[in-house]
Write a protein that holds these residues in place. Structure first.
Motif, short mmCIF file in Angstrom:
data_model
loop_
_atom_site.label_atom_id
_atom_site.label_comp_id
_atom_site.label_asym_id
_atom_site.label_seq_id
_atom_site.Cartn_x
_atom_site.Cartn_y
_atom_site.Cartn_z
N ASP A 90 0.88 -1.27 -0.31
CA ASP A 90 0.37 0.29 0.07
C ASP A 90 1.16 1.06 -0.09
O ASP A 90 0.23 2.37 0.91
N ALA A 91 1.89 1.15 -0.38
CA ALA A 91 3.31 2.33 -0.17
C ALA A 91 2.80 3.39 -1.63
O ALA A 91 2.70 2.35 -2.59
N TYR A 92 2.93 3.98 -1.21
CA TYR A 92 2.86 5.18 -2.46
C TYR A 92 4.39 6.31 -2.75
O TYR A 92 4.47 6.55 -1.46
N ILE A 93 4.85 6.91 -3.41
CA ILE A 93 6.07 7.80 -3.76
C ILE A 93 5.49 9.00 -4.84
O ILE A 93 4.51 9.04 -5.21
N GLY A 94 6.23 10.42 -4.32
CA GLY A 94 5.98 11.21 -5.44
C GLY A 94 6.87 11.19 -6.19
O GLY A 94 7.95 10.24 -6.76
N ILE A 95 6.19 11.49 -7.58
CA ILE A 95 6.70 11.54 -8.57
C ILE A 95 7.37 12.93 -8.80
O ILE A 95 5.98 13.89 -9.51
N PRO A 96 8.29 13.16 -9.27
CA PRO A 96 9.96 12.35 -9.90
C PRO A 96 10.24 12.84 -8.41
O PRO A 96 11.42 11.90 -8.84
N THR A 97 9.71 13.38 -7.23
CA THR A 97 10.29 13.48 -6.08
C THR A 97 8.99 13.66 -5.01
O THR A 97 7.72 13.72 -4.99
N MET A 98 9.75 12.94 -3.51
CA MET A 98 8.67 13.07 -2.78
C MET A 98 8.48 13.91 -1.64
O MET A 98 6.22 14.71 -1.91
N LYS A 99 8.77 15.08 -3.02
CA LYS A 99 8.18 16.66 -2.42
C LYS A 99 7.10 17.37 -3.51
O LYS A 99 6.67 18.46 -3.49
#
Length: 318
Positions: A90-99
């Motif tokens: 259930d993990a998500y990350i920001g694209i192209p970075t977390m911020k």
């Protein structure tokens, strides 16, 4: 129209601003950094092989709260986040970075960066921020969207009970290393969890939507970090590299770029208070430390405080 000052342009501060703005309440955010991030911060390192970008705070986030799930789904449709099943189902990350999400949200609000707020001044029924670059505007309400330790130093002077809640919510530190290597580092998953002194290590290429030279983030555990909290980054870097080499069981390639960051307030314990609010003073605080040590918790806390401010504003206007 009421005007709310929000100190801190991280997840909780921007969540609060989003909810307040949706109710027609004016907000202005202040942050001591040069850009948004907080624990969702990213950093660039220039190398001979190109630019390396690191997520050196939160490595991913999850969504369980129904309203936050709805928000994350919207971000995914907008291309701002992507699932990262290798980290968690259930993990998500920001694209192209977390911020990326925070940068997007900042476009919708008035945000003053490089603005260090050192204190608050009560002037009648209004607030003024004390700091070298905070201006002279007066505000109807103030929100402190900061780590508990920083909140306590400001809020205690105006409400001891709120300050005591912040003082009891202690955070744990984390030393984080960002390393760029001259060659690819072979590892099956590109992830290391809770092994030796390492609480987390990840290769950028293990994440969706990442590119650039071979780059790894290495985060040390809280006890190890606390024991070495006052050491210099130059002293810490070799320890983190040695730990990574030991866990990978290989000889690492040459390091062509690196940065080591000390998070003094990395991991919040969570107090289950949700948020802090003094309606008489129109002063409150939000942050993950008031709910739990997750990005989602910060978002929920900001929303909860905004709801209290909206309710108080409705009473005044009735």
């Amino acid at each position: 129209m009421r005007h709310v000052a929000i100190v801190g342009a991280g997840v909780s501060g921007l969540s609060c601003a989003e909810t307040l703005s949706g109710a027609g309440i004016r907000t202005t955010l202040f942050d001591k950094g040069r850009g948004p991030g907080g624990r969702m911060a990213s950093r660039r390192i220039e190398t001979a092989q190109g630019t390396a970008e690191f997520d050196f705070g939160a490595q991913y986030f999850t969504a369980r709260d129904p309203l936050f799930i709805e928000q994350v789904n919207h971000w995914e449709r907008s291309g701002l986040v992507s699932p990262w099943p290798a980290a968690r189902t259930d993990a998500y990350i920001g694209i192209p970075t977390m911020k990326a999400v925070l940068q997007h949200l900042c476009l919708r609000h008035t945000v003053h960066f490089s603005s260090l707020v050192k204190g608050l001044v009560r002037n009648g029924q209004h607030w003024q921020l004390a700091g070298p670059d905070t201006g002279e505007d007066m505000f109807d309400s103030v929100v402190l969207a900061l780590p508990a330790e920083q909140t306590a130093t400001i809020i205690t002077l105006h409400d001891f009970n709120l300050g005591r809640a912040a003082l009891y919510a202690r955070s744990q530190p984390c030393w984080t290393g960002m390393f760029v290597f001259s060659e690819r580092v072979e590892h099956v998953s590109g992830l290391i969890r809770d092994s030796g002194i390492i609480t987390w290590a990840a290769s950028n290429r293990a994440k969706p939507g990442r590119s650039g030279p071979e780059s790894w983030v290495v985060q040390a555990g809280p006890r190890w970090s606390l024991d070495r909290l006052e050491q210099s980054p130059d002293d810490i870097g070799p320890h983190l590299l040695a730990a990574l080499e030991q866990e990978l069981d290989i000889r690492l390639p040459a390091v062509i770029g690196q940065s080591v960051h000390r998070w003094r307030y990395a991991l919040s314990a969570g107090t289950d208070l949700g948020c802090l609010w003094n309606e008489t003073l129109a002063l409150g605080a939000c942050g993950d430390w008031l709910v739990g040590p997750r990005v989602e918790s910060a978002w929920i806390s900001g929303r909860l405080l905004a709801d209290k401010i909206i309710a108080a504003s409705s009473v005044r206007n009735s």
